[in-house]
Every structure is written in C-alpha cells, then in structure tokens.
Design a protein around this motif. Structure first.
Motif, PDB file in Angstrom:
ATOM      1  N   ALA A 257       0.701  -1.358  -0.106  1.00 48.58           N
ATOM      2  CA  ALA A 257       0.075  -0.054   0.037  1.00 48.58           C
ATOM      3  C   ALA A 257       0.834   1.307  -0.324  1.00 48.58           C
ATOM      4  O   ALA A 257       0.435   2.164  -0.557  1.00 48.58           O
ATOM      5  CB  ALA A 257      -1.074   0.095   1.121  1.00 48.58           C
ATOM      6  N   GLY A 258       1.934   1.166   1.045  1.00 50.20           N
ATOM      7  CA  GLY A 258       2.821   2.541   0.882  1.00 50.20           C
ATOM      8  C   GLY A 258       3.450   2.837  -0.497  1.00 50.20           C
ATOM      9  O   GLY A 258       3.776   3.842  -1.047  1.00 50.20           O
ATOM     10  N   THR A 259       3.929   1.560  -1.223  1.00 53.24           N
ATOM     11  CA  THR A 259       4.683   1.725  -2.495  1.00 53.24           C
ATOM     12  C   THR A 259       3.898   2.204  -3.627  1.00 53.24           C
ATOM     13  O   THR A 259       4.162   3.178  -4.290  1.00 53.24           O
ATOM     14  CB  THR A 259       4.988   0.132  -2.819  1.00 53.24           C
ATOM     15  N   ALA A 260       2.312   1.714  -3.559  1.00 56.34           N
ATOM     16  CA  ALA A 260       1.354   2.281  -4.252  1.00 56.34           C
ATOM     17  C   ALA A 260       1.004   3.655  -4.076  1.00 56.34           C
ATOM     18  O   ALA A 260       0.985   4.505  -5.184  1.00 56.34           O
ATOM     19  CB  ALA A 260       0.170   1.631  -4.247  1.00 56.34           C
ATOM     20  N   ALA A 261       1.224   4.120  -2.959  1.00 57.80           N
ATOM     21  CA  ALA A 261       1.086   5.741  -2.633  1.00 57.80           C
ATOM     22  C   ALA A 261       2.339   6.458  -3.000  1.00 57.80           C
ATOM     23  O   ALA A 261       2.120   7.614  -2.540  1.00 57.80           O
ATOM     24  CB  ALA A 261       0.670   5.825  -0.909  1.00 57.80           C
ATOM     25  N   VAL A 277      -5.815  -1.199   4.624  1.00 56.92           N
ATOM     26  CA  VAL A 277      -7.103  -1.939   4.543  1.00 56.92           C
ATOM     27  C   VAL A 277      -7.792  -1.531   3.296  1.00 56.92           C
ATOM     28  O   VAL A 277      -8.766  -2.375   2.631  1.00 56.92           O
ATOM     29  CB  VAL A 277      -7.933  -1.490   5.741  1.00 56.92           C
ATOM     30  N   THR A 278      -7.894  -0.181   2.979  1.00 54.14           N
ATOM     31  CA  THR A 278      -8.610   0.050   1.719  1.00 54.14           C
ATOM     32  C   THR A 278      -7.944  -0.422   0.539  1.00 54.14           C
ATOM     33  O   THR A 278      -8.808  -0.802  -0.442  1.00 54.14           O
ATOM     34  CB  THR A 278      -8.543   1.568   1.499  1.00 54.14           C
ATOM     35  N   GLY A 279      -6.644  -0.836   0.339  1.00 54.09           N
ATOM     36  CA  GLY A 279      -6.088  -1.124  -0.729  1.00 54.09           C
ATOM     37  C   GLY A 279      -6.342  -2.581  -0.868  1.00 54.09           C
ATOM     38  O   GLY A 279      -6.354  -2.920  -2.045  1.00 54.09           O
ATOM     39  N   ALA A 280      -6.810  -3.367  -0.056  1.00 52.52           N
ATOM     40  CA  ALA A 280      -7.061  -4.682  -0.133  1.00 52.52           C
ATOM     41  C   ALA A 280      -8.693  -4.936  -0.422  1.00 52.52           C
ATOM     42  O   ALA A 280      -9.064  -6.079  -0.645  1.00 52.52           O
ATOM     43  CB  ALA A 280      -6.847  -5.408   1.309  1.00 52.52           C
ATOM     44  N   GLU A 281      -9.276  -3.962  -0.492  1.00 53.64           N
ATOM     45  CA  GLU A 281     -10.834  -3.831  -0.854  1.00 53.64           C
ATOM     46  C   GLU A 281     -11.095  -3.212  -2.177  1.00 53.64           C
ATOM     47  O   GLU A 281     -11.880  -2.216  -1.910  1.00 53.64           O
ATOM     48  CB  GLU A 281     -11.858  -3.531   0.512  1.00 53.64           C
ATOM     49  N   PRO A 282     -10.707  -3.223  -3.281  1.00 54.56           N
ATOM     50  CA  PRO A 282     -10.903  -2.301  -4.371  1.00 54.56           C
ATOM     51  C   PRO A 282     -12.519  -2.463  -4.772  1.00 54.56           C
ATOM     52  O   PRO A 282     -12.972  -1.508  -5.141  1.00 54.56           O
ATOM     53  CB  PRO A 282     -10.126  -3.029  -5.450  1.00 54.56           C
ATOM     54  N   ALA A 283     -13.383  -3.690  -4.490  1.00 54.40           N
ATOM     55  CA  ALA A 283     -14.510  -3.400  -4.783  1.00 54.40           C
ATOM     56  C   ALA A 283     -15.330  -2.556  -3.913  1.00 54.40           C
ATOM     57  O   ALA A 283     -16.145  -1.693  -4.577  1.00 54.40           O
ATOM     58  CB  ALA A 283     -15.155  -4.825  -4.597  1.00 54.40           C
ATOM     59  N   LEU A 284     -14.925  -2.253  -2.689  1.00 49.34           N
ATOM     60  CA  LEU A 284     -15.800  -1.439  -1.927  1.00 49.34           C
ATOM     61  C   LEU A 284     -15.293  -0.098  -2.212  1.00 49.34           C
ATOM     62  O   LEU A 284     -15.992   1.118  -2.134  1.00 49.34           O
ATOM     63  CB  LEU A 284     -15.309  -1.596  -0.462  1.00 49.34           C
ATOM     64  N   GLY A 285     -13.957   0.173  -2.716  1.00 51.75           N
ATOM     65  CA  GLY A 285     -13.691   1.678  -3.101  1.00 51.75           C
ATOM     66  C   GLY A 285     -14.341   1.836  -4.349  1.00 51.75           C
ATOM     67  O   GLY A 285     -14.823   3.229  -4.463  1.00 51.75           O
TER      68      GLY A 285
END
Length: 375
Positions: A257-261, A277-285
């Motif tokens: 997640a930090g690398t993606a940011a 947490v948010t990066g692990a749930e793209p469908a909810l995003g």
C-alpha cells in the motif's frame, strides 16, 4: 560471417534489445519460468535483463566477453545465491529470457530479410557468449553459496526466515526469547543496499537481518531515527519473536500500500493502517466512488483537479492553509475547488452535524483515492 553480416546482426540486436517492449517480454519469460526468480521484485529481474543484453552486444562488438562483462555475470550469480535463489531455478529463468530474446531476433531478422545463414551465425555467437557467462555465473553462485553456508550469518538468516514464516526456530540468538522486537519489511533485493540498511538498523541494538522471500527484512530491538528518504521501510510495533509471523504478513501488505502511494523512508505500520485496509478491498472503493462521486467525469481534467484538491484537504484535516501550501496554490483556490466539488456531488466533504462525521470523512477519502487511481 561474411563481411558486413556481423554488423547487420549486431545492429538488429542493439535495436531490439533496446526496445522496452522486448525487454519487458524477456523479463516476463524469465519470471514465468522460475518461481524463485518471480518472487524477486520485477526491477531486479529487469536490471539483470538489461545487463545481459548489454553484455552480449559488447561481446559481439569485441569478439568475445570482456573482463567487465564476465565480472557482471559473476555478480549476478553471487547476488542470486545470497538472495536464496537455487542455481537450477536461477538458470531456468536466465535460459528462458535468453531463449525469448533469440526467438525475437530470429523472427525480426526473417521479417527484415536477413539471410538465414547470417541469422544462424549470429545465434551461434550469442550461444557461445551466453555459455561463457553461464559458466561464470554458476561458479560465482557456488562460491557465494559455500561462503554463506560456512558463516554464522547464514544461521541467523535461517532463523529470521523461520520466525517470519511461522516455523519453529531451535535457537533465537542473538535475540532474547523473552524480548520484543520491531519487524521491518522492505522491497529491497540488492544485497549491497540491504547491507547498508542492516548496518543502520542494528547500530542501536541487536537484531536479525537478511533477505527473506527475496527482500530485505529485519527484527530489531530499536528503530533508528526515521528518515523521509531512501527505500520504503515499514516497521511494526514491538512483538515477541515467536509471534511475529502474522505481523510480517501484515507488514508486507502495508508495504504494498505504501509503495502504491509513492512513500519513501521509514514508516510505522500503524500509520499505514487505512491505506492497507482500503487497498485490499478495491470493490468497496469502487462502490464508494460510484455512490459519492457520480457527478464527476474521470475524463475531465478539471474534475480530477477538484478530486485531488479534496483529497489533500481531507489529508490536512479540513484546514485550508496547510492544503494550499501542500498544493502550492492560493487559499481561495482551495476554497473554490472544495465548494465546486461539493456542488457537483451534492454532498459536504466534512459534515460536523452528522452523527458519524469521522466515518463520512473516511468514506470520502477512500472514494477519492480509488477514483483518482483508476480514472
């Protein structure tokens, strides 16, 4: 080769070897053939694929691999040994990349009308050169493997691997079984960079450091003063050595997640909780973005500017001045963009009157990040 033939094949190799698409396909071929190689960061494989092409080109130009090319092959073999990649798996990846490159050259040569006998001569020379490189790589791999196996360091690295993988570790030295340690994870795979990180992390106290799953990881008693530069390191709170495996897995997720940011330097795991947490749930995003940002068009640059400003506004606690400073714009510009986004979406970014204001702000933050990353 007949006069001019070698030059023609060399030009073809230089042109195709410099093509980013060919390089990426060669990298995919190497990673697809060998699981241990695929476990390394892509940039690590890409770096050596570039070195392979450069070395072969240089050898074709000079009539054989020079001392610098052979030294690069030895470094590659030694690096893979220290990264824990078995020699057979290492060679599988190397040969798969070489085979893909040769097939590409032959196909392109035929398409361009290069005579078959020139292509055969060129491929034969490439095979002679790569065979010489393989001999050097295998020798260096075995030497490094033996040297590593003879040292107490290998025992320490094996202990670290066992602990991080949740396996029984007969001895924990130099760790205290009753102590607690920070688990530090990174995406660093270069042994030289890893050695510098180890020196920095163990300067303040005992610890175990090494390449685990192809990447630098550590268990250390104390953390150094955080730096905002350098490779991203994610550090977990103190944990008992025998309970560290789930923390290690969580740290790897936070690292992703930090690398993606685009983060760098030392970061505490707790500070990356929400992105992890948010990066692990793209469908909810996606669901939140659809619900909150339906009035925005991802193809409209102005709308993307509004969304980026709103995200910075939330990141700075809804304060205008810090947001304006971070974006290098006037405070009135921030106010206008936030107001305009709220008009387009029909919802306030921060609603103090709502019973769940914190949840609402978090939902906005998640929706904006997802929308900006996928638009």
């Amino acid at each position: 080769m007949e006069p001019g033939g070698g030059d023609r094949f060399l030009r073809l190799l230089i042109e195709r070897g410099a093509d980013p698409a060919v390089l990426e396909a060669t990298v995919r071929a190497a990673r697809g053939r060998s699981e241990p190689v695929a476990a390394l960061p892509e940039e690590e494989t890409r770096r050596h694929a570039r070195a392979l092409v450069r070395g072969v080109v240089a050898a074709l130009e000079t009539g054989g691999p020079g001392a610098d090319v052979l030294a690069a092959a030895e470094r590659l073999g030694a690096d893979r040994a220290r990264q824990g990649v078995p020699v057979a798996a290492f060679l599988d990846g190397f040969q798969a990349g070489r085979a893909h490159l040769v097939r590409t050259l032959v196909a392109d040569g035929r398409r361009l009308g290069v005579p078959e006998h020139l292509l055969l001569d060129g491929v034969t020379r490439v095979d002679e050169i790569t065979t010489a490189l393989v001999h050097r790589m295998v020798h260096a791999h075995r030497v490094a493997e033996l040297e590593t196996a003879r040292t107490a360091r290998e025992a320490h690295v094996q202990t670290l691997r066992r602990l991080l993988h949740g396996e029984p570790a007969p001895a924990l030295a130099p760790l205290d079984p009753a102590g607690a340690y920070h688990c530090v994870v990174s995406d660093v795979s270069d042994p030289e960079v890893a050695a510098r990180l180890e020196a920095r992390l163990t300067a303040a106290g005992p610890g175990l450091c090494g390449l685990v799953d192809g990447r630098f990881a550590a268990l250390v008693a104390r953390l150094p003063v955080p730096h905002g530069d350098g490779p991203l390191l994610v550090a977990a709170p103190h944990t008992a050595p025998r309970d560290v495996a789930p923390v290690y897995e969580l740290g790897r997720r936070a690292l992703h997640a930090g690398t993606a940011a685009g983060l760098h330097g030392m970061r505490h795991l707790a500070d990356l909780a929400l992105p992890t947490v948010t990066g692990a749930e793209p469908a909810l995003g996606r669901l939140l973005a659809d619900a909150l940002l339906g009035g925005l068009d991802p193809r409209d640059p102005f709308h993307r500017e509004l969304a980026a400003t709103a995200l910075a506004y939330l990141d700075h606690g809804g304060r205008i001045a810090p947001t304006a400073a971070a974006l290098h714009v006037h405070a009135n510009t921030v106010k206008y963009r936030v107001r305009r986004l709220q008009e387009l979406t029909g919802r306030p970014l921060i609603d103090p009157s709502a019973g769940a204001a914190v949840t609402g702000a978090a939902n906005w933050w998640w929706a904006l990040r997802y929308w900006l990353s996928t638009g």
